[in-house]
Design a protein around this motif. Structure first.
Motif, mmCIF file in Angstrom:
data_model
loop_
_atom_site.group_PDB
_atom_site.id
_atom_site.type_symbol
_atom_site.label_atom_id
_atom_site.label_comp_id
_atom_site.label_asym_id
_atom_site.label_seq_id
_atom_site.Cartn_x
_atom_site.Cartn_y
_atom_site.Cartn_z
ATOM 1 N N GLY A 102 0.819 -1.201 0.000
ATOM 2 C CA GLY A 102 0.000 0.000 0.000
ATOM 3 C C GLY A 102 0.861 1.262 0.000
ATOM 4 N N PRO A 103 0.227 2.438 0.044
ATOM 5 C CA PRO A 103 0.957 3.713 -0.017
ATOM 6 C C PRO A 103 1.977 3.842 1.103
ATOM 7 C CG PRO A 103 -1.407 4.053 -0.290
ATOM 8 C CD PRO A 103 -1.224 2.631 0.137
ATOM 9 N N ILE A 104 3.068 4.550 0.814
ATOM 10 C CA ILE A 104 4.099 4.774 1.817
ATOM 11 C C ILE A 104 3.988 6.190 2.373
ATOM 12 C CG2 ILE A 104 5.737 3.067 0.961
ATOM 13 C CD1 ILE A 104 7.167 5.246 -0.552
ATOM 14 N N GLY A 105 4.385 6.331 3.631
ATOM 15 C CA GLY A 105 4.342 7.639 4.280
ATOM 16 C C GLY A 105 5.607 8.428 4.086
ATOM 17 N N VAL A 106 6.720 7.724 3.857
ATOM 18 C CA VAL A 106 8.003 8.394 3.616
ATOM 19 C C VAL A 106 8.949 7.409 2.945
ATOM 20 C CG1 VAL A 106 9.004 7.761 5.867
ATOM 21 C CG2 VAL A 106 9.838 9.802 4.677
ATOM 22 N N LEU A 107 9.795 7.941 2.073
ATOM 23 C CA LEU A 107 10.868 7.163 1.454
ATOM 24 C C LEU A 107 12.187 7.788 1.869
ATOM 25 C CD1 LEU A 107 12.132 5.146 -0.582
ATOM 26 C CD2 LEU A 107 11.724 6.866 -2.375
ATOM 27 N N VAL A 108 13.062 6.999 2.489
ATOM 28 C CA VAL A 108 14.387 7.460 2.899
ATOM 29 C C VAL A 108 15.427 6.776 2.021
ATOM 30 C CG1 VAL A 108 16.063 7.618 4.784
ATOM 31 C CG2 VAL A 108 13.625 7.802 5.278
ATOM 32 N N LYS A 140 5.985 13.286 -6.154
ATOM 33 C CA LYS A 140 4.652 13.467 -6.740
ATOM 34 C C LYS A 140 4.056 12.130 -7.157
ATOM 35 C CE LYS A 140 5.654 18.135 -8.404
ATOM 36 N NZ LYS A 140 5.727 19.044 -9.577
ATOM 37 N N GLU A 141 4.908 11.261 -7.717
ATOM 38 C CA GLU A 141 4.402 9.970 -8.190
ATOM 39 C C GLU A 141 3.841 9.134 -7.052
ATOM 40 O OE1 GLU A 141 6.014 5.937 -10.486
ATOM 41 O OE2 GLU A 141 7.278 7.728 -10.385
ATOM 42 N N PHE A 142 4.535 9.133 -5.907
ATOM 43 C CA PHE A 142 4.108 8.295 -4.784
ATOM 44 C C PHE A 142 3.431 9.093 -3.675
ATOM 45 C CE2 PHE A 142 7.712 6.049 -6.789
ATOM 46 C CZ PHE A 142 7.043 4.901 -7.165
ATOM 47 N N ASN A 143 3.280 10.395 -3.889
ATOM 48 C CA ASN A 143 2.563 11.261 -2.950
ATOM 49 C C ASN A 143 3.101 11.119 -1.523
ATOM 50 O OD1 ASN A 143 0.627 13.180 -2.230
ATOM 51 N ND2 ASN A 143 -0.865 11.613 -1.659
ATOM 52 N N CYS A 144 4.430 11.206 -1.409
ATOM 53 C CA CYS A 144 5.057 11.090 -0.095
ATOM 54 C C CYS A 144 6.351 11.891 -0.093
ATOM 55 C CB CYS A 144 5.342 9.631 0.246
ATOM 56 S SG CYS A 144 6.737 8.930 -0.663
ATOM 57 N N PRO A 145 6.804 12.306 1.081
ATOM 58 C CA PRO A 145 8.110 12.964 1.129
ATOM 59 C C PRO A 145 9.237 11.978 0.860
ATOM 60 C CG PRO A 145 7.240 12.668 3.347
ATOM 61 C CD PRO A 145 6.162 12.246 2.400
ATOM 62 N N VAL A 146 10.265 12.445 0.185
ATOM 63 C CA VAL A 146 11.468 11.657 -0.034
ATOM 64 C C VAL A 146 12.610 12.332 0.728
ATOM 65 C CG1 VAL A 146 13.173 10.855 -1.720
ATOM 66 C CG2 VAL A 146 10.729 10.819 -2.299
#
Length: 201
Positions: A102-108, A140-146
């Motif tokens: 499912g959607p991720i909240g953050v990508l590090v 933008k693609e995953f709608n989460c902060p990177v």
């Protein structure tokens, strides 16, 4: 700089978001899954990572370790420890993760200096620029902060004031242009100790 604590900071942010119920994905190019797990356990318990890794703990720390393991079983961030990854491979990996969890909240991403753009460029600076723009598009693609961790060059080591500046970002002037926010890790105690030993001017 190496061993400045940026990896621990990124894991700490991911762990905090995971505890709040948001899925966190850490792509670590410099640490294995096991090393990430030890770092997270250290953050959860306050026990030094070396002590956990070497099983060299006091008896009163064992219950802390048990509670930390229980917390990690429920709230640990997902980790991907690919040793080499290009920007297209990273995007594909995140897509697979989203499809499964499912959607991720953050990508590090730890760290951009170990990534490749996946295309031929004239210089490393141009390649980092491509990576920076690609990570920006992924927000933008995953709608989460990177959160893209990056090393600094050595210029700050040559200055009397060791606090890092934007110009110290290695290989690129585009990282700060693409970033919504730039946070530096500055360990005042580290430099104070070296000055006390006469290792710094």
């Amino acid at each position: 700089l190496p061993c400045s604590g940026k990896g621990a900071l990124g894991l700490g942010i991911a762990r905090s978001l995971a505890r709040s119920g948001r899925d966190a994905l850490v792509v670590s190019l410099g640490m294995s899954r096991e090393e990430c797990a030890v770092r997270c356990m250290s953050l959860a318990t306050g026990i030094a990572g070396r002590a956990i890794d070497e099983c060299d703990m006091r008896a009163d720390q064992i219950p802390m370790l048990t509670r930390g393991a229980e917390e990690m079983a429920e709230f640990a961030p997902h980790t991907n420890d690919s040793q080499e990854v290009s920007l297209p491979e990273l995007r594909a990996s995140v897509r697979r993760h989203v499809a499964q969890h499912g959607p991720i909240g953050v990508l590090v991403v730890d760290h951009v200096g170990l990534m490749s753009s996946g295309i031929k460029t004239g210089s490393r600076e141009q390649e980092i620029a491509e990576i920076s723009r690609g990570l920006k598009r992924m927000t933008k693609e995953f709608n989460c902060p990177v959160i893209a961790l990056a090393q600094l060059n050595r210029k700050c080591e040559d200055r009397p004031d060791k606090r890092p500046q934007l110009s110290d970002l290695r290989d690129s002037g585009t990282l700060e242009q693409d970033a919504d926010c730039v946070i530096f890790v500055y360990r005042a105690g580290y430099y104070a100790a070296k000055m006390a030993k006469g290792q710094l001017q």
